[in-house]
Motif scaffolding. Structure first.
Motif, PDB file in Angstrom:
ATOM      1  N   ARG A 270       0.802  -1.226   0.000  1.00  0.00           N
ATOM      2  CA  ARG A 270       0.000   0.000   0.000  1.00  0.00           C
ATOM      3  C   ARG A 270       0.836   1.278   0.000  1.00  0.00           C
ATOM      4  N   ALA A 271       2.163   1.157   0.125  1.00  0.00           N
ATOM      5  CA  ALA A 271       3.004   2.336   0.361  1.00  0.00           C
ATOM      6  C   ALA A 271       2.892   3.374  -0.760  1.00  0.00           C
ATOM      7  N   LYS A 272       3.001   2.920  -2.010  1.00  0.00           N
ATOM      8  CA  LYS A 272       3.060   3.866  -3.135  1.00  0.00           C
ATOM      9  C   LYS A 272       1.771   4.691  -3.257  1.00  0.00           C
ATOM     10  N   ASP A 273       0.626   4.048  -3.001  1.00  0.00           N
ATOM     11  CA  ASP A 273      -0.665   4.737  -3.180  1.00  0.00           C
ATOM     12  C   ASP A 273      -1.252   5.253  -1.874  1.00  0.00           C
ATOM     13  N   TYR A 274      -0.483   5.150  -0.778  1.00  0.00           N
ATOM     14  CA  TYR A 274      -1.044   5.465   0.544  1.00  0.00           C
ATOM     15  C   TYR A 274      -1.601   6.894   0.620  1.00  0.00           C
ATOM     16  N   ASP A 275      -0.819   7.879   0.218  1.00  0.00           N
ATOM     17  CA  ASP A 275      -1.268   9.282   0.345  1.00  0.00           C
ATOM     18  C   ASP A 275      -2.504   9.517  -0.512  1.00  0.00           C
ATOM     19  N   HIS A 276      -2.473   8.992  -1.725  1.00  0.00           N
ATOM     20  CA  HIS A 276      -3.595   9.158  -2.646  1.00  0.00           C
ATOM     21  C   HIS A 276      -4.866   8.569  -2.020  1.00  0.00           C
ATOM     22  N   ALA A 277      -4.729   7.371  -1.450  1.00  0.00           N
ATOM     23  CA  ALA A 277      -5.891   6.704  -0.835  1.00  0.00           C
ATOM     24  C   ALA A 277      -6.426   7.536   0.325  1.00  0.00           C
ATOM     25  N   VAL A 278      -5.529   8.084   1.138  1.00  0.00           N
ATOM     26  CA  VAL A 278      -5.968   8.894   2.291  1.00  0.00           C
ATOM     27  C   VAL A 278      -6.723  10.123   1.803  1.00  0.00           C
ATOM     28  N   PHE A 279      -6.177  10.818   0.808  1.00  0.00           N
ATOM     29  CA  PHE A 279      -6.812  12.055   0.348  1.00  0.00           C
ATOM     30  C   PHE A 279      -8.103  11.781  -0.414  1.00  0.00           C
ATOM     31  N   GLN A 280      -8.147  10.644  -1.128  1.00  0.00           N
ATOM     32  CA  GLN A 280      -9.359  10.334  -1.885  1.00  0.00           C
ATOM     33  C   GLN A 280     -10.506   9.919  -0.961  1.00  0.00           C
ATOM     34  N   ASP A 281     -10.187   9.075   0.014  1.00  0.00           N
ATOM     35  CA  ASP A 281     -11.244   8.561   0.899  1.00  0.00           C
ATOM     36  C   ASP A 281     -11.749   9.638   1.863  1.00  0.00           C
ATOM     37  N   ARG A 282     -10.875  10.538   2.251  1.00  0.00           N
ATOM     38  CA  ARG A 282     -11.207  11.583   3.236  1.00  0.00           C
ATOM     39  C   ARG A 282     -11.825  10.978   4.502  1.00  0.00           C
ATOM     40  N   ASP A 283     -11.421   9.795   4.805  1.00  0.00           N
ATOM     41  CA  ASP A 283     -11.979   9.031   5.907  1.00  0.00           C
ATOM     42  C   ASP A 283     -11.027   9.139   7.098  1.00  0.00           C
ATOM     43  N   TYR A 284      -9.740   8.998   6.800  1.00  0.00           N
ATOM     44  CA  TYR A 284      -8.710   9.002   7.829  1.00  0.00           C
ATOM     45  C   TYR A 284      -8.235  10.441   8.060  1.00  0.00           C
ATOM     46  N   ILE A 285      -8.572  11.010   9.237  1.00  0.00           N
ATOM     47  CA  ILE A 285      -8.263  12.428   9.480  1.00  0.00           C
ATOM     48  C   ILE A 285      -7.261  12.626  10.624  1.00  0.00           C
ATOM     49  N   ALA A 286      -6.933  11.536  11.313  1.00  0.00           N
ATOM     50  CA  ALA A 286      -6.082  11.642  12.508  1.00  0.00           C
ATOM     51  C   ALA A 286      -4.721  12.261  12.200  1.00  0.00           C
TER      52      ALA A 286
END
Ligand SMILES: C[S@@+](CC[C@H](N)C(=O)[O-])C[C@H]1O[C@@H](n2cnc3c(N)ncnc32)[C@H](O)[C@@H]1O
Length: 208
Positions: free
Chosen positions: A13-29
């Motif tokens: 998941r490392a390469k796409d991690y930031d993209h996934a976080v920003f796209q989902d807008r689910d993880y805000i911590a």
């Protein structure tokens, strides 16, 4: 998740991690807790990011000129984190002795990581050692799921009472707590308890 499963899981998941976080807008911590901490830093700006991942959890600290040391077990995450101005990056498990000086840091963070930690008390003892006396520890703890949900996601989750006991045993006291959405996986919503902790210093008085 077994310790040997953590690296392959996050490596994928490392390469796409930031993209996934920003796209989902689910993880805000990753930004919420640093924004609580920055105005409350009492002693300086030397930060320890435990399970730093790609570096997202340190972004707010970089913006205000903090010197950040990041530790993560996954080489692919550390590779991505090199794109940020970390003072030092260390690739190792948080479940081993941390290669840092005693009372080296003004603050430590553990964001999105407790769900994977097998021996939290040993880790917290290391965090307490690494923090200055008036240091701050910001972290997320996933709220208790049902046994079947916990098994399905293969993570550790906590009753609030168990968290409080862990903090007390490790020598921390709660400065601030707030609950907020954590993440959603396999259709299961995980909520976080976000905490700011500080080292607790027992005062012994002699009784005559
Ligand atoms: C969900 S990510 C969070 C990353 C970052 N803190 C953030 O908020 O974006 C969890 C990270 O914890 C790391 N991790 C999990 N277990 C670990 C362990 N035992 N030792 C060191 N790192 C660990 C993983 O490699 C991964 O990078």
């Amino acid at each position: 998740m077994k310790p040997e499963e953590i690296v392959p899981f996050f490596e994928a998941r490392a390469k796409d991690y930031d993209h996934a976080v920003f796209q989902d807008r689910d993880y805000i911590a990753f930004s919420k807790i640093p924004l609580w901490m920055i105005p409350a830093l009492k002693t300086g700006k030397k930060i320890l990011d435990l399970g730093c991942g790609t570096g997202l959890s340190s972004a707010e600290f970089f913006k205000c000129g903090c010197a950040v040391t990041g530790i993560d077990i996954t080489p692919g995450m550390i590779f991505e984190a090199q794109k940020h101005p970390f003072e030092r990056l260390i690739c190792q498990s948080l479940e081993e002795e941390l290669p840092v000086e005693t009372q080296e840091f003004d603050a430590a963070i553990l964001l999105g990581v407790m769900e994977f930690i097998h021996r939290p008390l040993a880790l917290f003892a290391e965090v307490r050692r690494a923090l200055k006396k008036e240091g701050l520890f910001g972290l997320t703890i996933p709220q208790k799921l049902s046994p079947s949900q916990e098994k399905q996601l293969d993570i550790f989750t906590y009753e609030e009472k168990a968290s409080q006991q862990l903090f007390a045993e490790a020598g921390f006291r709660v400065v601030y707590r707030e609950e907020f959405p954590g993440f959603t996986s396999a259709g299961i919503e995980v909520r976080y308890d976000g905490y700011l902790l500080e080292p607790h210093h027992l005062v012994y008085t002699q009784i005559h």
